[in-house]
Enzyme design. Structure first.
Site, short mmCIF file in Angstrom:
data_model
loop_
_atom_site.label_atom_id
_atom_site.label_comp_id
_atom_site.label_asym_id
_atom_site.label_seq_id
_atom_site.Cartn_x
_atom_site.Cartn_y
_atom_site.Cartn_z
N ARG A 1 -10.68 -10.81 -4.19
CA ARG A 1 -10.72 -9.34 -4.25
C ARG A 1 -11.29 -8.84 -5.57
O ARG A 1 -11.43 -7.62 -5.77
CB ARG A 1 -9.31 -8.75 -4.06
N ASN B 1 -13.14 4.53 -1.54
CA ASN B 1 -12.35 3.30 -1.45
C ASN B 1 -13.05 2.42 -0.42
O ASN B 1 -12.88 2.62 0.79
CB ASN B 1 -10.90 3.58 -1.03
N ASP C 1 -26.49 -0.74 -2.45
CA ASP C 1 -27.86 -0.21 -2.43
C ASP C 1 -27.87 1.30 -2.16
O ASP C 1 -28.67 2.03 -2.76
CB ASP C 1 -28.70 -0.92 -1.38
N HIS D 1 -9.18 1.99 -5.76
CA HIS D 1 -8.36 1.05 -4.99
C HIS D 1 -6.91 1.40 -5.22
O HIS D 1 -6.49 1.61 -6.38
CB HIS D 1 -8.62 -0.39 -5.43
N TYR E 1 0.79 -1.23 0.00
CA TYR E 1 0.00 0.00 0.00
C TYR E 1 0.83 1.28 0.00
O TYR E 1 0.27 2.37 -0.04
CB TYR E 1 -0.96 -0.01 1.20
O1 CA2 Z 1 -6.18 -1.51 -2.86
C1 CA2 Z 1 -7.04 -1.01 -2.15
O2 CA2 Z 1 -7.18 0.19 -1.99
C2 CA2 Z 1 -7.97 -1.94 -1.36
O3 CA2 Z 1 -9.27 -1.36 -1.37
C3 CA2 Z 1 -7.42 -1.99 0.05
C4 CA2 Z 1 -8.19 -2.95 0.94
C5 CA2 Z 1 -8.32 -4.33 0.30
O4 CA2 Z 1 -9.18 -5.14 1.11
C6 CA2 Z 1 -8.90 -4.24 -1.09
O5 CA2 Z 1 -8.95 -5.53 -1.66
C7 CA2 Z 1 -8.06 -3.32 -1.96
C8 CA2 Z 1 -7.46 -3.11 2.28
C9 CA2 Z 1 -7.37 -1.84 3.05
C10 CA2 Z 1 -6.51 -2.07 4.23
O6 CA2 Z 1 -5.54 -1.06 4.25
C11 CA2 Z 1 -4.38 -1.30 4.90
C12 CA2 Z 1 -3.42 -0.35 4.74
C13 CA2 Z 1 -2.21 -0.51 5.34
C14 CA2 Z 1 -1.97 -1.60 6.12
C15 CA2 Z 1 -2.94 -2.55 6.31
C16 CA2 Z 1 -4.15 -2.39 5.69
#
Ligand code: CA2
Length: 150
Positions: free
Chosen positions: A113, A76, A89, A102, A24
């Site tokens: 995902r 997001n 909805d 994302h 991320y």
């Molecule tokens: O890529 C993205 O932005 C996601 O929406 C991020 C979600 C994941 O479940 C999606 O499949 C894709 C996860 C968000 C969690 O964010 C974190 C950030 C840093 C460390 C841990 C989790």
């Protein structure tokens, strides 16, 4: 009164920049907010920037964006992407255009995902561009609404 863009972030995005930087990145959610505010300002827009770990908050905020006649929503949905019919909805029930963002390319990741409920109602989907995806969503919203940069 400037028009407002709602930028809504789902569960665990408060951890951005503190865990899993290899996925991320190192930018925090506060950095995302700064980026989005700067980009939105260029179009004369105010920003409501929020994050919640609770599905109902996101539903409430989508309804609020509609009630306040927001110009659009950048969303997001994080972990609710592939589970939340309630958020789908809410989007279907309002007229506000939703840009789904994302940070990662969800299609290049685990198959669980891939199938976004949110994409079924979103105007556009941006994934895999890192946090710049949020700024691209603002630019896309501006292009869609015929807004020129100031
Ligand atoms: O890529 C993205 O932005 C996601 O929406 C991020 C979600 C994941 O479940 C999606 O499949 C894709 C996860 C968000 C969690 O964010 C974190 C950030 C840093 C460390 C841990 C989790």
């Amino acid at each position: 009164m400037p028009q407002t863009v709602y930028v809504l972030n789902g569960p665990n995005l408060n951890l951005l920049g503190t865990r899993e930087p290899e996925k991320y990145g190192r930018a925090t959610l506060a950095d995302v907010e700064t980026l989005v505010r700067a980009r939105a300002k260029g179009f004369g827009w105010a920003v409501e920037f929020r994050q919640s770990n609770h599905e109902g908050d996101l539903v409430d905020w989508i309804q609020e964006a509609h009630a306040k006649k927001a110009v659009g929503i950048v969303l997001n949905p994080a972990g609710f992407t592939t589970t939340s019919i309630a958020i789908l909805d809410a989007i279907l029930a309002v007229k506000v255009p939703v840009f789904e963002v994302h940070i990662t390319n969800i299609h290049a990741r685990e198959s669980f995902r891939h199938d976004s409920y949110i994409s079924k109602a979103a105007k556009a989907v941006i994934c895999g561009c890192g946090i710049e995806g949020y700024a691209l969503a603002i630019a896309g919203l501006a292009a869609m609404t015929g807004k020129r940069s100031k």
